[in-house]
Scaffold this motif. Structure first.
Motif, PDB file in Angstrom:
ATOM      1  N   GLY A  37       3.244   8.909   0.298  1.00  0.00           N
ATOM      2  CA  GLY A  37       2.958   8.574  -1.098  1.00  0.00           C
ATOM      3  C   GLY A  37       3.888   7.536  -1.694  1.00  0.00           C
ATOM      4  O   GLY A  37       3.677   7.087  -2.813  1.00  0.00           O
ATOM      5  N   SER A  38       4.942   7.143  -0.973  1.00  0.00           N
ATOM      6  CA  SER A  38       5.876   6.155  -1.515  1.00  0.00           C
ATOM      7  C   SER A  38       5.298   4.747  -1.390  1.00  0.00           C
ATOM      8  O   SER A  38       4.413   4.478  -0.580  1.00  0.00           O
ATOM      9  N   ILE A  39       5.809   3.861  -2.234  1.00  0.00           N
ATOM     10  CA  ILE A  39       5.394   2.462  -2.233  1.00  0.00           C
ATOM     11  C   ILE A  39       6.649   1.618  -2.075  1.00  0.00           C
ATOM     12  O   ILE A  39       7.582   1.732  -2.866  1.00  0.00           O
TER      13      ILE A  39
ATOM     14  N   TYR B  52       7.435   9.237 -10.383  1.00  0.00           N
ATOM     15  CA  TYR B  52       7.973   8.505  -9.228  1.00  0.00           C
ATOM     16  C   TYR B  52       9.434   8.162  -9.496  1.00  0.00           C
ATOM     17  O   TYR B  52       9.773   7.687 -10.581  1.00  0.00           O
TER      18      TYR B  52
ATOM     19  N   ILE C 120      -1.505   2.095  -7.578  1.00  0.00           N
ATOM     20  CA  ILE C 120      -1.063   3.494  -7.508  1.00  0.00           C
ATOM     21  C   ILE C 120      -2.321   4.340  -7.310  1.00  0.00           C
ATOM     22  O   ILE C 120      -3.272   4.215  -8.081  1.00  0.00           O
TER      23      ILE C 120
ATOM     24  N   ARG D 199       0.842  -1.188   0.000  1.00  0.00           N
ATOM     25  CA  ARG D 199       0.000   0.000   0.000  1.00  0.00           C
ATOM     26  C   ARG D 199       0.877   1.237   0.000  1.00  0.00           C
ATOM     27  O   ARG D 199       2.003   1.211   0.477  1.00  0.00           O
ATOM     28  N   GLU D 200       0.324   2.325  -0.514  1.00  0.00           N
ATOM     29  CA  GLU D 200       1.034   3.598  -0.443  1.00  0.00           C
ATOM     30  C   GLU D 200       1.205   3.983   1.017  1.00  0.00           C
ATOM     31  O   GLU D 200       0.310   3.791   1.834  1.00  0.00           O
TER      32      GLU D 200
END
Length: 178
Positions: free
Chosen positions: A40-42, A75, A69, A35-36
């Motif tokens: 906001g990073s994954i 990204y 996303i 999940r993000e």
């Protein structure tokens, strides 16, 4: 002949590859726990990837993730490795990242060294390498692959052989701010 190997590799991955059998109530197509984060990073951990190991051609070892996303935009791709020497990560061949119709080839160099990372143990350090960037046009479900001889199943610290110099641990997608 080499093109045929890539086609066979793709067919094997599509057919299922090696999968994790984690039970989770998450969407069937999205990997469990992917999940993000709040920023906001994954983070795509190797332990959550579908792995394909090729003992005859280890440079074709592949890890693939399915994830969602939520926000469109650019990204940065970062490869996180555990290594014994942050000055030379010992990536003999470039790492290949396949995303949609894009292919990024990069030699990880350890752009950022992260100190005191849990799980590294006494002999290893965490080195994050910037591989490039991707533009995601719309939110949705995606898959991404890394191809490298360093794609190997993660082992517990007690099971590590002292022979491995560098291990891939995760691929990180960081949203770029404007």
């Amino acid at each position: 002949m080499r093109k045929m190997k890539y086609i066979l590799l793709l067919l094997v991955i599509i057919a299922g590859g090696c999968t994790n059998n984690n039970s989770d109530d998450s969407d069937e197509k999205t990997g469990p726990g992917i999940r993000e984060q709040e920023d906001g990073s994954i983070v795509l951990d190797l332990e959550q990837a579908y792995l394909l190991q090729d003992s005859l051609h280890p440079d074709m070892n592949t890890a693939e993730w399915f994830f969602r996303i939520e926000s469109r935009g650019r990204y940065e791709l970062w490869l996180s490795s555990f290594t014994k020497d942050t000055m030379d990560l010992h990536y003999e061949d470039p790492v290949i990242v396949n995303f949609e119709h894009r292919r990024i080839r990069a030699n990880p160099v350890g752009n950022e060294i992260i100190l005191n990372t849990p799980g590294t143990g006494e002999d290893y350090y965490r080195a994050d390498s910037r591989l490039g960037s991707l533009y995601i046009d719309s939110p949705g479900d995606y898959s991404i692959q890394i191809v490298s001889a360093k794609v190997r199943p993660c082992e517990a610290l007690s099971e590590r052989t002292g022979l491995r110099h560098t291990e891939i641990r995760s691929l990180i997608l960081k949203p770029m701010t404007e």
